[in-house]
Design a protein around this motif. Structure first.
Motif, PDB file in Angstrom:
ATOM      1  N   ILE A 243       0.859  -1.179   0.000  1.00 46.88           N
ATOM      2  CA  ILE A 243       0.000   0.000   0.000  1.00 46.88           C
ATOM      3  C   ILE A 243       0.900   1.236   0.000  1.00 46.88           C
ATOM      4  N   VAL A 244       0.774   2.065  -1.039  1.00 46.00           N
ATOM      5  CA  VAL A 244       1.616   3.258  -1.127  1.00 46.00           C
ATOM      6  C   VAL A 244       0.755   4.497  -1.325  1.00 46.00           C
ATOM      7  N   SER A 245       1.319   5.628  -0.985  1.00 46.97           N
ATOM      8  CA  SER A 245       0.634   6.908  -1.128  1.00 46.97           C
ATOM      9  C   SER A 245       1.519   7.847  -1.930  1.00 46.97           C
ATOM     10  N   LEU A 246       0.932   8.479  -2.932  1.00 41.98           N
ATOM     11  CA  LEU A 246       1.656   9.430  -3.770  1.00 41.98           C
ATOM     12  C   LEU A 246       1.234  10.851  -3.417  1.00 41.98           C
ATOM     13  N   PRO A 247       2.095  11.825  -3.674  1.00 44.20           N
ATOM     14  CA  PRO A 247       1.746  13.213  -3.361  1.00 44.20           C
ATOM     15  C   PRO A 247       0.593  13.689  -4.248  1.00 44.20           C
ATOM     16  N   PRO A 248      -0.027  14.801  -3.861  1.00 45.86           N
ATOM     17  CA  PRO A 248      -1.135  15.341  -4.667  1.00 45.86           C
ATOM     18  C   PRO A 248      -0.702  15.637  -6.099  1.00 45.86           C
ATOM     19  N   ILE A 249      -1.612  15.428  -7.022  1.00 44.66           N
ATOM     20  CA  ILE A 249      -1.363  15.763  -8.422  1.00 44.66           C
ATOM     21  C   ILE A 249      -1.423  17.289  -8.537  1.00 44.66           C
ATOM     22  N   PRO A 250      -0.503  17.893  -9.285  1.00 47.06           N
ATOM     23  CA  PRO A 250      -0.504  19.360  -9.404  1.00 47.06           C
ATOM     24  C   PRO A 250      -1.726  19.866 -10.172  1.00 47.06           C
ATOM     25  N   ASP A 251      -1.910  21.167 -10.117  1.00 47.61           N
ATOM     26  CA  ASP A 251      -2.999  21.816 -10.834  1.00 47.61           C
ATOM     27  C   ASP A 251      -2.942  21.441 -12.316  1.00 47.61           C
ATOM     28  N   ILE A 252      -4.094  21.438 -12.946  1.00 52.11           N
ATOM     29  CA  ILE A 252      -4.197  21.028 -14.349  1.00 52.11           C
ATOM     30  C   ILE A 252      -3.351  21.899 -15.283  1.00 52.11           C
ATOM     31  N   SER A 253      -3.030  23.102 -14.869  1.00 54.68           N
ATOM     32  CA  SER A 253      -2.228  24.000 -15.708  1.00 54.68           C
ATOM     33  C   SER A 253      -0.734  23.638 -15.680  1.00 54.68           C
ATOM     34  N   ILE A 254      -0.349  22.761 -14.763  1.00 55.36           N
ATOM     35  CA  ILE A 254       1.057  22.365 -14.619  1.00 55.36           C
ATOM     36  C   ILE A 254       1.251  20.981 -15.236  1.00 55.36           C
ATOM     37  N   PRO A 255       2.229  20.829 -16.135  1.00 50.93           N
ATOM     38  CA  PRO A 255       2.476  19.514 -16.737  1.00 50.93           C
ATOM     39  C   PRO A 255       2.841  18.475 -15.662  1.00 50.93           C
ATOM     40  N   LEU A 256       2.465  17.244 -15.904  1.00 48.54           N
ATOM     41  CA  LEU A 256       2.716  16.167 -14.933  1.00 48.54           C
ATOM     42  C   LEU A 256       4.137  15.621 -14.979  1.00 48.54           C
TER      43      LEU A 256
END
Length: 114
Positions: A48-61
């Motif tokens: 079980i792992v947790s990833l940080p929040p996804i950035p705002d849609i205006s910021i590339p992933l």
């Protein structure tokens, strides 16, 4: 189906926090999940792992995917899933030998007997 891993992505506002500690505790105390081979599921550290929040849609992933935390967590999950797969294949390969020893083959075992 066997579920060998769960991935959480934390929420952006940080209001709810990560569900990771709660799920780990729940899985360790209450869940008695077992795979088809009887192996305990979701009890090991990398399952079980947790990833940080996804950035705002205006910021590339690209930067999010390349961040140390995402790379480390996904690598840990990948290692865990690969080991789970190898363990599963070992069990399946053992079934062939177990089957040969425990199945009765009436047409081949009694050839030549009248």
């Amino acid at each position: 189906y066997d579920v060998h891993g769960i991935v959480f992505i934390d929420d952006n506002d940080g209001e709810h926090g990560s569900n990771l500690p709660a799920l780990r505790e729940y899985a360790s105390r209450i869940l008695a999940l077992r795979s088809g081979s009887g192996r305990s599921l979701l009890k090991e550290e990398g399952s079980i792992v947790s990833l940080p929040p996804i950035p705002d849609i205006s910021i590339p992933l690209d930067e999010w995917f390349a961040s140390n935390e995402v790379v480390e967590q996904t690598a840990r999950l990948d290692d865990f899933l690969c080991q789970s797969w190898r363990d599963h294949v070992d069990v399946l390969q053992g079934l062939r030998e177990n089957g040969k020893e425990s199945l009765w083959w009436p047409f081949t075992q009694h050839q030549g007997h009248n």
